[in-house]
Design a protein around this motif. Structure first.
Motif, short mmCIF file in Angstrom:
data_model
loop_
_atom_site.label_atom_id
_atom_site.label_comp_id
_atom_site.label_asym_id
_atom_site.label_seq_id
_atom_site.Cartn_x
_atom_site.Cartn_y
_atom_site.Cartn_z
N GLY A 1 0.81 -1.22 0.00
CA GLY A 1 0.00 0.00 0.00
C GLY A 1 0.84 1.26 0.00
O GLY A 1 0.55 2.22 -0.72
N VAL A 2 1.90 1.27 0.78
CA VAL A 2 2.78 2.44 0.84
C VAL A 2 3.46 2.64 -0.52
O VAL A 2 3.56 3.78 -0.99
CB VAL A 2 3.81 2.29 1.98
N ARG A 3 3.91 1.56 -1.16
CA ARG A 3 4.54 1.70 -2.47
C ARG A 3 3.56 2.28 -3.48
O ARG A 3 3.93 3.14 -4.29
CB ARG A 3 5.04 0.35 -2.96
N ALA A 4 2.31 1.84 -3.45
CA ALA A 4 1.31 2.37 -4.38
C ALA A 4 1.04 3.85 -4.12
O ALA A 4 0.95 4.65 -5.06
CB ALA A 4 0.01 1.57 -4.27
N LEU A 5 0.94 4.24 -2.86
CA LEU A 5 0.71 5.64 -2.54
C LEU A 5 1.89 6.52 -2.94
O LEU A 5 1.70 7.64 -3.41
CB LEU A 5 0.42 5.79 -1.05
N VAL A 6 3.09 6.01 -2.79
CA VAL A 6 4.27 6.78 -3.20
C VAL A 6 4.27 6.98 -4.71
O VAL A 6 4.56 8.08 -5.20
CB VAL A 6 5.57 6.07 -2.72
N ARG A 7 3.90 5.95 -5.48
CA ARG A 7 3.82 6.09 -6.94
C ARG A 7 2.77 7.11 -7.34
O ARG A 7 2.98 7.93 -8.22
CB ARG A 7 3.51 4.74 -7.59
N ILE A 8 1.61 7.08 -6.67
CA ILE A 8 0.54 8.04 -6.97
C ILE A 8 1.02 9.45 -6.67
O ILE A 8 0.80 10.38 -7.45
CB ILE A 8 -0.73 7.69 -6.17
N PHE A 9 1.67 9.64 -5.53
CA PHE A 9 2.17 10.95 -5.15
C PHE A 9 3.20 11.46 -6.15
O PHE A 9 3.16 12.61 -6.58
CB PHE A 9 2.79 10.87 -3.75
N ARG A 10 4.13 10.60 -6.56
CA ARG A 10 5.16 11.01 -7.51
C ARG A 10 4.57 11.36 -8.87
O ARG A 10 4.98 12.31 -9.52
CB ARG A 10 6.21 9.91 -7.66
N GLU A 11 3.59 10.57 -9.33
CA GLU A 11 2.95 10.86 -10.61
C GLU A 11 2.22 12.19 -10.56
O GLU A 11 2.30 13.00 -11.49
CB GLU A 11 1.97 9.75 -10.98
N GLY A 12 1.53 12.47 -9.46
CA GLY A 12 0.84 13.75 -9.31
C GLY A 12 1.80 14.91 -9.29
O GLY A 12 1.55 15.97 -9.88
N ARG A 13 2.91 14.74 -8.59
CA ARG A 13 3.92 15.80 -8.52
C ARG A 13 4.53 16.05 -9.90
O ARG A 13 4.74 17.20 -10.29
CB ARG A 13 5.01 15.39 -7.52
N GLU A 14 4.76 14.99 -10.67
CA GLU A 14 5.31 15.13 -12.02
C GLU A 14 4.31 15.82 -12.95
O GLU A 14 4.69 16.69 -13.74
CB GLU A 14 5.69 13.75 -12.58
N ARG A 15 3.03 15.48 -12.85
CA ARG A 15 2.01 16.14 -13.67
C ARG A 15 1.91 17.62 -13.32
O ARG A 15 1.76 18.47 -14.19
CB ARG A 15 0.65 15.48 -13.49
N ARG A 16 1.95 17.93 -12.03
CA ARG A 16 1.90 19.33 -11.60
C ARG A 16 3.09 20.11 -12.16
O ARG A 16 2.94 21.24 -12.62
CB ARG A 16 1.89 19.40 -10.07
N ARG A 17 4.28 19.51 -12.13
CA ARG A 17 5.47 20.17 -12.67
C ARG A 17 5.30 20.41 -14.17
O ARG A 17 5.59 21.50 -14.67
CB ARG A 17 6.72 19.31 -12.43
N LYS A 18 4.80 19.41 -14.91
CA LYS A 18 4.61 19.56 -16.35
C LYS A 18 3.58 20.64 -16.67
O LYS A 18 3.74 21.40 -17.62
CB LYS A 18 4.17 18.24 -16.97
N ARG A 19 2.53 20.74 -15.86
CA ARG A 19 1.53 21.78 -16.10
C ARG A 19 2.12 23.16 -15.86
O ARG A 19 1.86 24.09 -16.60
CB ARG A 19 0.32 21.58 -15.20
N ARG A 20 2.91 23.30 -14.80
CA ARG A 20 3.54 24.59 -14.50
C ARG A 20 4.49 25.01 -15.61
O ARG A 20 4.58 26.18 -15.94
CB ARG A 20 4.31 24.52 -13.17
N GLU A 21 5.21 24.07 -16.18
CA GLU A 21 6.18 24.38 -17.22
C GLU A 21 5.56 24.45 -18.61
O GLU A 21 6.25 24.71 -19.58
CB GLU A 21 7.32 23.35 -17.20
N GLY A 22 4.27 24.19 -18.72
CA GLY A 22 3.59 24.29 -20.00
C GLY A 22 3.72 23.06 -20.88
O GLY A 22 3.31 23.09 -22.02
N GLU A 23 4.27 21.99 -20.37
CA GLU A 23 4.41 20.76 -21.16
C GLU A 23 3.09 20.00 -21.26
O GLU A 23 2.92 19.17 -22.14
CB GLU A 23 5.46 19.84 -20.53
N LEU A 24 2.17 20.29 -20.36
CA LEU A 24 0.91 19.55 -20.29
C LEU A 24 -0.21 20.55 -20.11
O LEU A 24 -0.13 21.45 -19.28
CB LEU A 24 0.97 18.58 -19.11
N ASP A 25 -1.27 20.44 -20.93
CA ASP A 25 -2.43 21.31 -20.77
C ASP A 25 -3.18 20.94 -19.51
O ASP A 25 -3.04 19.85 -18.98
CB ASP A 25 -3.37 21.18 -21.98
#
Length: 95
Positions: free
Chosen positions: A23-47
Motif C-alpha cells: 500500500g505504501v509503495r502504491a501511494l508513493v507512486r501516486i504521489f510522484r505521478e501527481g507531482r510530475e504532472r503538476r510540474r509539467k503543467r507549471r512548465e507548459g508541457e501539459l495542458d
C-alpha cells in the motif's frame, strides 16, 4: 513448542506488514505521478485538461454541466438530477 494462537498471530502480522508495504509503495507512486504532472503543467508541457493516456478519457466539457429549473419551486439543479435538490419534486420529462 508453539501453540496455534502464536503461529496465527505471527502469520497475520506478517501478512499485514506485507499489505502495508504494498500500500505504501502504491501511494508513493501516486504521489510522484501527481507531482510530475503538476510540474509539467507549471512548465507548459501539459495542458490543464488533457486526455488521460491510461483511460483515454475526454476532457470535461464546461457547457455540458447545464442547469435545469425545478417547475415546482424554481430552484436551479444539475441537468443530471432526477429530483429537485430543494423540494424533491421530479424533474425531466413527465414532471
Amino acid at each position: 513448542m508453539l501453540d496455534v494462537g502464536t503461529v496465527y498471530l505471527v502469520a497475520a502480522g506478517a501478512l499485514l506488514l506485507v499489505a502495508l508495504a504494498v500500500g505504501v509503495r502504491a501511494l508513493v507512486r501516486i504521489f510522484r505521478e501527481g507531482r510530475e504532472r503538476r510540474r509539467k503543467r507549471r512548465e507548459g508541457e501539459l495542458d490543464r485538461y488533457t486526455k488521460d493516456p491510461e483511460y483515454d478519457r475526454e476532457p470535461p466539457d464546461p457547457e455540458a454541466a447545464s442547469r435545469s429549473t425545478c417547475p415546482q419551486c424554481g430552484a436551479e439543479n444539475d441537468a443530471s438530477f432526477a429530483f429537485c435538490r430543494e423540494c424533491a419534486a421530479p424533474l425531466g420529462p413527465g414532471a
